[in-house]
Design an enzyme around this catalytic site. Structure first.
Site, PDB file in Angstrom:
ATOM      1  CG  ASP A 145      -9.938  -0.002   4.932  1.00 31.80           C
ATOM      2  OD1 ASP A 145      -9.573  -0.427   3.830  1.00 31.80           O
ATOM      3  OD2 ASP A 145      -9.253  -0.091   5.971  1.00 31.80           O
ATOM      4  CD  GLN A 176      -3.685  -4.396   6.399  1.00 34.95           C
ATOM      5  OE1 GLN A 176      -3.777  -3.338   5.789  1.00 34.95           O
ATOM      6  NE2 GLN A 176      -4.108  -5.525   5.874  1.00 34.95           N
ATOM      7  CE  LYS A 205      -3.928  -2.319   2.138  1.00 34.08           C
ATOM      8  NZ  LYS A 205      -4.689  -2.679   3.342  1.00 34.08           N
TER       9      LYS A 205
HETATM   10  N1  GUN Z   1      -7.053  -6.718   5.908  1.00 32.21           N
HETATM   11  C1  GUN Z   1      -7.366  -7.438   4.806  1.00 32.21           C
HETATM   12  N2  GUN Z   1      -7.957  -6.649   3.879  1.00 32.21           N
HETATM   13  C2  GUN Z   1      -8.011  -5.404   4.415  1.00 32.21           C
HETATM   14  C3  GUN Z   1      -8.490  -4.152   3.945  1.00 32.21           C
HETATM   15  O1  GUN Z   1      -9.017  -4.004   2.838  1.00 32.21           O
HETATM   16  N3  GUN Z   1      -8.344  -3.095   4.784  1.00 32.21           N
HETATM   17  C4  GUN Z   1      -7.789  -3.227   6.019  1.00 32.21           C
HETATM   18  N4  GUN Z   1      -7.722  -2.139   6.798  1.00 32.21           N
HETATM   19  N5  GUN Z   1      -7.338  -4.365   6.486  1.00 32.21           N
HETATM   20  C5  GUN Z   1      -7.444  -5.453   5.689  1.00 32.21           C
END
Ligand code: GUN
Length: 285
Positions: A119, A96, A52
């Site tokens: 998100d 996350q 990311k």
């Molecule tokens: N863990 C797995 N997929 C995601 C996501 O799209 N966002 C976040 N914050 N954590 C994740």
């Protein structure tokens, strides 16, 4: 033989568009900023977070990482989110998931300012998605819709079956297909006649988290098969929820794992971060 949907190429296009928008915003003195919070040392989460951050840098988006030890308390995490909510140079906040045991993920998500919730996990954003009046879409389901759009696959009037009912993928995926006028069925572990329901699908989305769960006898010839899974097979090799080798022979379109839905998730996160920055800087779309 199905056409393989090249998520990597489609994601690259979205990322290039995002980079263009970021460049245009720079002329207005706006630089989108994303804060990524990671707690503990889960190796998969570490890889996602690194990807990311790298994608942000490539698109010209400013990013900050907050890597906290697994012993972090709820209070410390809540205080960090509160600080990030106030930070003017941060337009998006991502914590996350999963968090280490003992931390209340729901409370953390609710503490994020919904305007910075890139998100789209905050209840206010989830509610907006339900109504159809949203600012952000959750990255993975939005990425799936973008893949279908890129391939000019019509959703309206189609039988869409989503396997899986998670808050991150299954539920919002079903809602987005519905907004696009699909006739949607959500299947889960208690569903009876799963095979028969899946065989009826024109568009089948697998988000179960079980390697090669969707076998060829569950798929209607000519169906579009979207694989959201990120699993490991019996040899430890990365695979999806779909038995790709056999389903590929009968589907019309299929997404590979890796290289299908995965790359789209990050591309949509970048797009959401830019949307957040625009909204917070009073730039209307
Ligand atoms: N863990 C797995 N997929 C995601 C996501 O799209 N966002 C976040 N914050 N954590 C994740």
């Amino acid at each position: 033989m199905a056409k393989r949907i090249d998520g990597k190429a489609i994601a690259a296009k979205v990322r290039a568009q995002v980079a263009c928008t970021v460049a245009a915003l720079a002329e207005k003195g706006v630089k989108p900023g994303l804060a990524v919070v990671i707690v503990g040392d889960d190796p998969a989460s570490r890889t996602y977070v690194n990807n990311k951050k790298k994608a942000c840098a490539e698109a010209g988006i400013y990013s900050e990482e907050y890597a906290l030890p697994a012993q972090t308390t709820q209070r410390e995490l809540m205080e960090l989110v509160a600080r990030l909510n106030e930070k003017r140079d941060i337009h998006g906040i991502l914590v996350q998931s999963p968090l280490p045991k003992g931390l209340d993920e729901e409370a953390v998500v609710e503490a994020i300012n919904p305007e910075k919730d890139v998100d789209a996990f905050h209840p206010s954003n989830v509610g907006r998605i339900m109504i159809g009046n949203y600012h952000f879409l959750p990255c993975t389901p939005a990425g799936v819709i973008e893949l279908l759009r890129s391939e000019q696959i019509e959703i309206a009037g189609k039988n869409c079956v989503v396997i899986g009912r998670s808050n991150i993928v299954g539920k919002p995926m079903a809602m987005l297909l519905l907004h696009n006028n699909g006739t949607v069925t959500i299947c889960h572990s208690k569903t009876k006649d799963l095979k028969e329901i899946c065989k009826n699908a024109d568009i089948l989305v697998a988000a179960v988290g079980k390697p090669k769960f969707v076998t060829a006898d569950m798929v209607k010839p000519g169906a579009v098969v979207i694989d959201v899974g990120m699993d490991r097979d019996e040899n430890g090799k990365l695979c999806g929820d779909v038995d790709f080798a056999n389903v590929e022979k009968i589907a019309s379109y299929i997404t590979p794992v890796p290289g299908g839905v995965g790359p789209m998730t990050i591309a949509m996160l970048l797009r959401n971060t830019v949307t957040a920055a625009k909204r917070q800087c009073g730039i209307v779309e």
